[in-house]
Write an enzyme that holds these catalytic residues in place. Structure first.
Site, PDB file in Angstrom:
ATOM      1  N   LYS A 113      26.663  40.058  15.904  1.00  0.00           N
ATOM      2  CA  LYS A 113      25.984  40.028  17.201  1.00  0.00           C
ATOM      3  C   LYS A 113      26.964  40.323  18.343  1.00  0.00           C
ATOM      4  O   LYS A 113      26.571  40.787  19.406  1.00  0.00           O
ATOM      5  CB  LYS A 113      25.339  38.667  17.445  1.00  0.00           C
ATOM      6  CG  LYS A 113      24.320  38.226  16.395  1.00  0.00           C
ATOM      7  CD  LYS A 113      23.029  39.001  16.496  1.00  0.00           C
ATOM      8  CE  LYS A 113      21.916  38.431  15.624  1.00  0.00           C
ATOM      9  NZ  LYS A 113      22.150  38.530  14.179  1.00  0.00           N
TER      10      LYS A 113
HETATM   11  C1  LIG Z   1      21.440  38.967  13.060  1.00  0.00           C
HETATM   12  C2  LIG Z   1      22.126  39.085  11.748  1.00  0.00           C
HETATM   13  C3  LIG Z   1      21.639  39.927  10.728  1.00  0.00           C
HETATM   14  C4  LIG Z   1      20.358  40.720  10.865  1.00  0.00           C
HETATM   15  O1  LIG Z   1      20.471  41.776  11.780  1.00  0.00           O
HETATM   16  P1  LIG Z   1      19.154  42.463  12.401  1.00  0.00           P
HETATM   17  O2  LIG Z   1      19.648  43.416  13.394  1.00  0.00           O
HETATM   18  O3  LIG Z   1      18.364  41.325  13.014  1.00  0.00           O
HETATM   19  O4  LIG Z   1      18.406  43.087  11.271  1.00  0.00           O
HETATM   20  C5  LIG Z   1      22.364  40.019   9.548  1.00  0.00           C
HETATM   21  N1  LIG Z   1      23.496  39.294   9.356  1.00  0.00           N
HETATM   22  C6  LIG Z   1      23.986  38.460  10.311  1.00  0.00           C
HETATM   23  C7  LIG Z   1      25.217  37.675  10.022  1.00  0.00           C
HETATM   24  C8  LIG Z   1      23.334  38.325  11.537  1.00  0.00           C
HETATM   25  O5  LIG Z   1      23.829  37.486  12.472  1.00  0.00           O
END
Ligand SMILES: *Cc1c(COP(=O)(O)O)cnc(C)c1O
Length: 498
Positions: A113
């Site tokens: 993120k």
């Molecule tokens: C948010 C997240 C995901 C999923 O990503 P999206 O863009 O919502 O599909 C996968 N792995 C981790 C560690 C995340 O924080």
């Protein structure tokens, strides 16, 4: 340069520039903003090889945010991708056999993120200034763990903003909670609510939709905004690292220019994989998008049958950031494969709202041929962590392990030899309990708390605990707000003194 305009997936009413789309977050009709067309990578890849991550970010993002000046965008990029990242490469690519792990967890909170949230506050404050809004922005976020901390860290001490994060009390891991409640920054506020993630999410939506309350805070010179992944300002920066990693593969002599690759992504809200799909729309040669789910496998069902069905119980898994049944960003893909027909798209959305399901047409399904999907159970997730560690001495987290398992399944089923980038979305140290269980097997005795496990994992593997998680168990707790779900609005009013 010609301006690129944005419109809602659900109607033809608005036609706006990127700064307005970023400030609005979501369109007035409930739709998501999409660019009217995808700009092309208009230079040969060999010409891009010498660019640093930040130079490439500028090259790509500039094509989307045409209304930002050069200075504005450079400032945002330099502020976002700096020493907060523990490697100057920002997003390193690590080869293990035929898999290229794209490590997206080197930022301020050790999860992917950070890639988009590092830049969003700067894009947002620049956009607000350009439009001439003079109010202070109040970011409201509900979190199930990772987004909250990444948003807090990125908005901390950003002038002209406040951020309020709500998380479900006892609904996040010990490490995730500690990461949030120790957050520094005078403009940051963290609130535990009595309830689950859905309660937190609904509470935040209710505040956004409360007209009288919005009027009151506007009068006090505030406006609400959101940092979640439906904001186009979070999606665009994610395109950069797919192109960046392809360039690294050319540089390593792994692919010839224009040779196709596969991209495997552990998927929840469909933001990360959609960014990879957009990168192909810009000219990146991609053969298959491999969409990996955990046992909340709505996307696997959708891609294999054409039916989206959220009418099922949410399961809590070892990959919590993918525990999701309504995959918001999928709307942007649906819009694309129904030939940008908003009327048809709205029918699907209405069906989803009324019945919890929708079914796409055969014609649309044929446009999903380049997507492949499967899912992993918790047990398969643990086995994958063990497998990669034993065979390659390389440590991956539970989300990345889901993707690895699905990729291996793809190999067995298709015999496809195309080289594959796999999005590695969190540091294994964010989930020490699962990772220890995987690599210690029967020997693993669960009598240590997660903070102690961090150090144990470090000793065992010889890897350092990432800086954002170091000594987290001893950090001073700064935030201790707690409320019932009915009181969320009052808590916000109290924080803003309105
Ligand atoms: C948010 C997240 C995901 C999923 O990503 P999206 O863009 O919502 O599909 C996968 N792995 C981790 C560690 C995340 O924080």
């Amino acid at each position: 340069m010609e301006n690129l305009y944005y419109k809602s997936t659900r109607s033809e009413k608005e036609r706006i520039l990127s700064c307005q789309a970023i400030v609005n977050g979501i369109a007035g009709d409930g739709g998501l903003y999409v660019p009217e067309s995808l700009p092309a990578i208009d230079l040969p890849f060999v010409k891009l090889l010498k660019m640093s991550f930040n130079e490439l970010a500028y090259f790509i993002i500039r094509k989307f945010l045409t209304d930002f000046t050069e200075d504005e965008l450079s400032f945002c990029i330099e502020k976002a991708y700096d020493e907060k990242f523990d490697t100057p490469e920002i997003a390193p690519l690590v080869k293990k056999d035929d898999v290229f792990f794209l490590e997206l967890y080197h930022g301020a909170t050790a999860a992917f993120k950070d890639m988009a949230l590092s830049i969003l506050p700067y894009l947002l404050t620049a956009a607000v200034k350009k439009i001439g809004i003079e109010k202070e922005i109040v970011i409201l976020t509900a979190t199930s763990g990772d987004t909250g901390k990444a948003a807090l860290e990125s908005f901390s001490n950003v002038k002209g903003t406040k951020i309020i994060v709500f998380y479900p009390n006892k609904g996040v891991s010990l490490i995730q909670e500690r990461q949030m409640v120790t957050q520094a920054g005078k403009n940051t506020f963290v609130v535990a609510i009595e309830g689950n993630f859905d309660d937190a999410q609904t509470g935040v939506k209710n505040i956004f939709n409360n007209k009288a309350f919005n009027k009151l805070i506007n009068k006090n010179n505030y406006m609400f905004s959101s940092a979640n992944s439906i904001n186009i300002g979070r999606l665009i920066p994610q395109i950069v690292y797919y192109i960046y990693s392809y360039l690294r593969m050319i540089e390593m002599g792994e692919v010839r220019e224009e040779q196709k690759i596969n991209i495997t992504v552990p998927t929840g809200n469909f933001g990360n994989i959609l960014a990879s799909y957009y990168s192909r729309g810009m000219g990146l040669p991609v053969n298959k998008f491999i969409c990996a789910s955990n046992e909340n496998n709505v996307l696997y069902d959708f891609i294999t049958t054409g039916v989206y069905d959220r009418m099922r119980q949410l399961k809590l898994t070892l990959s919590p950031s993918m525990d999701i049944l309504i995959s918001s960003n999928l709307e942007r893909l649906i819009y694309d494969i129904c030939d940008k027909d908003s009327l048809q798209l709205v029918k699907f959305i209405k069906n989803l709202e009324n019945t919890g399901t929708f079914k796409i047409t055969e014609g649309m399904r044929s446009k999903l041929m380049d997507f492949w999907s499967d899912f992993a159970t918790d047990e398969q997730t643990i086995e994958s962590i063990r497998d990669v560690y034993q065979n390659h001495g390389y440590l991956i987290d539970t989300h990345t392990a889901v993707a690895y398992f699905v990729y291996k399944k793809y190999l067995v089923k298709t015999q496809d030899k195309t080289k594959t980038i796999l999005a590695s979305t969190a540091s294994p140290f964010k989930f020490p309990h699962s990772v220890m269980r995987a690599i210690q097997g029967e020997d693993f005795k669960n009598n240590l708390d997660e903070f102690q496990l961090l150090n144990r994992l470090s000793t065992l593997t010889g890897l350092p605990v990432p800086k954002p998680l170091k000594d987290i168990g001893n950090k001073k707790i700064i935030h201790n707000r707690f409320c019932k779900k009915e009181e969320m609005k009052d808590v916000v009013a109290g924080i803003l003194k309105v």
